[in-house]
Design a protein around this motif. Structure first.
Motif, mmCIF file in Angstrom:
data_model
loop_
_atom_site.group_PDB
_atom_site.id
_atom_site.type_symbol
_atom_site.label_atom_id
_atom_site.label_comp_id
_atom_site.label_asym_id
_atom_site.label_seq_id
_atom_site.Cartn_x
_atom_site.Cartn_y
_atom_site.Cartn_z
ATOM 1 N N HIS A 249 -21.946 -25.663 26.639
ATOM 2 C CA HIS A 249 -20.633 -25.719 27.751
ATOM 3 C C HIS A 249 -21.032 -24.351 28.646
ATOM 4 C CE1 HIS A 249 -19.206 -23.007 24.325
ATOM 5 N NE2 HIS A 249 -18.463 -22.569 25.414
ATOM 6 N N HIS B 132 -19.604 -21.639 29.043
ATOM 7 C CA HIS B 132 -19.199 -20.015 29.090
ATOM 8 C C HIS B 132 -20.584 -19.145 28.927
ATOM 9 C CE1 HIS B 132 -15.040 -20.688 27.292
ATOM 10 N NE2 HIS B 132 -14.916 -20.084 28.486
ATOM 11 N N ASP C 272 -21.547 -16.912 26.843
ATOM 12 C CA ASP C 272 -22.304 -16.531 25.608
ATOM 13 C C ASP C 272 -23.174 -17.829 25.389
ATOM 14 O OD1 ASP C 272 -19.641 -17.872 25.454
ATOM 15 O OD2 ASP C 272 -19.783 -17.383 23.328
ATOM 16 N N HIS C 273 -22.852 -19.062 26.234
ATOM 17 C CA HIS C 273 -23.841 -20.229 25.799
ATOM 18 C C HIS C 273 -24.831 -20.464 26.750
ATOM 19 C CE1 HIS C 273 -21.419 -21.387 22.230
ATOM 20 N NE2 HIS C 273 -20.756 -20.392 22.773
ATOM 21 N N HIS D 139 -12.801 -27.935 24.056
ATOM 22 C CA HIS D 139 -12.979 -26.429 24.135
ATOM 23 C C HIS D 139 -12.606 -25.906 25.728
ATOM 24 C CE1 HIS D 139 -14.218 -22.468 23.658
ATOM 25 N NE2 HIS D 139 -15.278 -22.164 24.443
ATOM 26 N N ASP E 204 -18.741 -24.668 20.941
ATOM 27 C CA ASP E 204 -17.237 -24.281 20.580
ATOM 28 C C ASP E 204 -16.378 -25.195 20.592
ATOM 29 O OD1 ASP E 204 -18.460 -21.688 20.738
ATOM 30 O OD2 ASP E 204 -17.576 -21.007 22.394
HETATM 31 ZN ZN LIG Z 1 -16.858 -20.980 24.776
#
Ligand SMILES: [Zn+2]
Ligand SMILES: [Zn+2]
Length: 634
Positions: free
Chosen positions: A240, A242, A244-245, A327, A350
């Motif tokens: 996804h 975000h 952090d990904h 998510h 997530d």
């Molecule tokens: Zn996330």
């Protein structure tokens, strides 16, 4: 698949297509087998042929009209327009010569399609083009337009890329040696941030997620020999959008990666939006920039978008299927079928195992599943979250309290996900009259992220999708929402005495417009700071949330000291992550039961605690690896 195997496939395709249909060529394009035909209309009349091909040959097919049969665009546009009724409300028509698709964008696409698709088929027959009707997005998105425009602009380069990827997926394989599956934790294990895992099989190397740690800017361990050279990677899969990904993905292209990126269509658009925004943010803070806009464009050109539940070959021995993760928009659980059923492993990314205001709950049923890599952001034994209902009740109480004293409310949010949920709750409260109407300002990328949500209604939960389709009920179009477009406007809102609500990024107060409001309002006891999302351990957001009253901030190069008199509140229950109970329930409801669980994406002790609780409760082998550890899955 070697050259011979590809020839074999061609033979089989021809054998499965009824005689009398003229096939001009069969090609590989990324993971797709593309069939060009002079008899495109015969395919559209008999849509069963493609289904039969897909099931028989376990490949994804796309049928395209032979470019030689395509009429000139201006003539075709005239013919199509002549057949479309007025009430369709056409807003645009886009021609793609490479695929032979003409996309008609309209307010009522149904009236273009006609009963049983008859009208659409007639148009296909008359023009030779593959006519498709889609709904015009209710809020125009600059990102969606630019991403699609860029792909169209660089289509020759993209065609080359897809051909190369197609050949690579069909490369000859080693026929001897034992199969195996292992994974190396490159980031995001025993921590939240910089998610990256390398999946290795006998034939392939696949990177799952490529994140940054937004609170420290730490990057995954990309210097380890397992992942070098980057040209050995078969694919990058992004769960996804975000940061952090996917926050470091453009940098991968800067350092020489030239292969495919698989993600859902909304993830591609959101990812580009957030990455380009991060360049601006980092630049504003005077920090070193890990990539530039050119790298983001490169990335976009290499994305092969795949919707949910469409199984796709991504290497000689790996098939990928995305499932809804519940998510954020487009978030997915990535399921890998390795070695034709030798091993099946899913990465949850997530995930939220509860229906939210935006999405259906995460998928828990798979055709096969032996291992699962699961997140544990709220996996600690005390990480219980209130229900969505309780959360909106609490939000109402706090907003009411602020409204009663004519106060201002600042809500730090991630642009994607939580902002749209909070918008839905506030809109409902104001529409029903429970909360007095006042402006709700959206600052940072929230407006644009919302536009992308409305461009992909099929990724939203069933009730919201219906609301969006009925123009007058689209909650995101409510006049209470006001977009902050300039620094002057922001300044004005900061200094205005009138009550209002501001939703601003970044969600963990690590920078962005939210800091401008905070600096201005923090010494005013008649203002509220409302946390609704996850605050990572080292973030400023977490420090303020814990109740620190004096903090110093770096403000454009100089240190300023702030004295906080603002009301600091947290509304739990808006999380896009499953809480402890939902995580446990998710594992217990997995079908089929996995025999191995790997826990990541959680603070150190939460990963360990969740892993050991799972083992005690379900007697399934669990692991909570450290970054840099390699695990053999089979
Ligand atoms: Zn996330
Ligand atoms: Zn995450």
């Amino acid at each position: 698949m070697s050259a011979d195997r590809f020839d074999g496939l061609r033979e089989e395709v021809r054998r499965n297509i009824p005689s009398g249909i003229d096939i001009t060529s069969i090609d590989l394009e990324g993971p797709l087998v593309v069939i060009y035909t002079k008899d495109f209309d015969k395919f559209s009349e008999n849509s069963n042929i493609t289904k039969v091909l897909a099931t028989q040959l376990k490949k994804r097919f796309e049928i395209r009209p032979d470019p030689k049969t395509l009429g000139a665009t201006d003539e075709v546009e005239e013919k199509i327009r002549a057949r479309i009724p007025e009430e369709a409300g056409v807003t645009g028509m886009f021609f793609d010569y490479d695929t032979g698709v003409v996309t008609v964008e309209a307010v009522n696409p149904g009236s273009i399609i006609g009963k049983g698709g008859q009208q659409l088929n007639d148009m296909k027959k008359e023009t030779g083009w593959n006519v498709q009707a889609v709904r015009s997005p209710p809020i125009p998105s600059k990102t969606v337009k630019e991403v699609r425009g860029y792909i169209r602009y660089a289509r020759d380069e993209r065609a080359e890329i897809l051909k190369r990827i197609g050949r690579r997926i069909a490369r000859p394989t080693y026929d001897n040696g034992e199969q195996y599956v292992r994974m190396t934790a490159l980031g995001g294990f025993r921590q939240v941030g910089r998610s990256a895992t390398l999946l290795m099989t006998k034939e392939s190397k696949i990177l799952i997620d490529c994140g940054l740690d937004p609170s420290s800017d730490a990057t995954p361990y990309f210097s380890v020999p397992e992942i070098q050279p980057l040209s050995d990677l078969d694919a990058v899969v992004i769960t996804h959008a975000h940061m952090d990904h996917c926050g470091l993905l453009p940098a991968l292209f800067k350092y020489g990666y030239d292969g495919p990126v698989y993600c859902t269509p909304p993830t591609r658009d959101l990812m580009a939006l957030l990455q380009l925004d991060s360049i601006k943010l980092i630049y504003g803070e005077g920090k070193k920039i890990p990539f530039d806009a050119k790298n983001v464009r490169d990335e976009v050109l290499h994305v092969i978008p795949i919707g949910y539940e469409k199984t796709t070959d991504i290497s000689p021995d790996v098939r990928l299927t995305f499932y809804n993760a519940g998510h954020i928009l487009g978030s997915s659980i990535a399921h890998f079928n390795i070695g034709n059923g030798f091993h099946n492993v899913a990465f949850t990314g997530d995930t939220k195992f509860e229906k939210t205001w935006l999405f259906n709950q995460a998928c828990n049923k798979f055709i096969r599943l032996e291992s699962i890599v699961v997140e544990s952001t709220y996996g600690g034994r005390n990480d219980m979250q209130p229900s969505r209902m309780d959360a909106s009740k609490e939000m109402f109480d706090l907003l009411k309290q602020a409204a009663d004293s004519n106060g201002k409310v600042l809500i730090p949010v991630f642009a994607v996900g939580r902002s749209q949920e909070v918008m839905l709750v506030i809109e409902e409260l104001m529409r029903s009259g429970r909360l007095p109407k006042m402006p709700v300002y959206l600052d940072g990328m929230i407006w644009e992220a919302t536009a992308i949500h409305t461009a992909y209604p099929e990724y939203l939960n069933t009730s919201l999708k219906t609301q969006i389709f009925q123009q007058n009920e689209n909650p995101f179009l409510s006049p209470i929402f006001k977009r902050v477009e300039t620094a002057e406007m922001r300044e004005e809102i900061c200094h205005s005495p009138d009550p209002c609500i501001v939703l601003a990024t970044s969600g963990m107060m690590t920078g962005g417009p939210v800091m401008e409001y905070f600096k201005e309002w923090c010494d005013d006891p008649n203002t509220w700071l409302l946390f609704v999302g996850y605050q990572s351990e080292n973030s400023i957001g977490r420090t303020i949330q814990r109740g620190r009253k004096d903090i110093s901030l770096n403000d454009r190069g100089k240190v300023i000291n702030l004295d906080i008199k603002m009301n600091i509140e947290t509304v739990d229950g808006f999380s896009g992550h499953s809480d402890r109970k939902q995580l446990m329930k998710y594992i217990s409801m997995l079908e089929p039961k996995p025999s191995k669980i790997v826990v990541g994406h959680g603070e150190d002790r939460k990963c360990v605690d969740f892993a050991s609780s799972l083992y005690q409760k379900y007697r399934i082998e669990t692991k909570a690896p450290l970054n840099l550890e390699t695990i053999r899955l089979k």
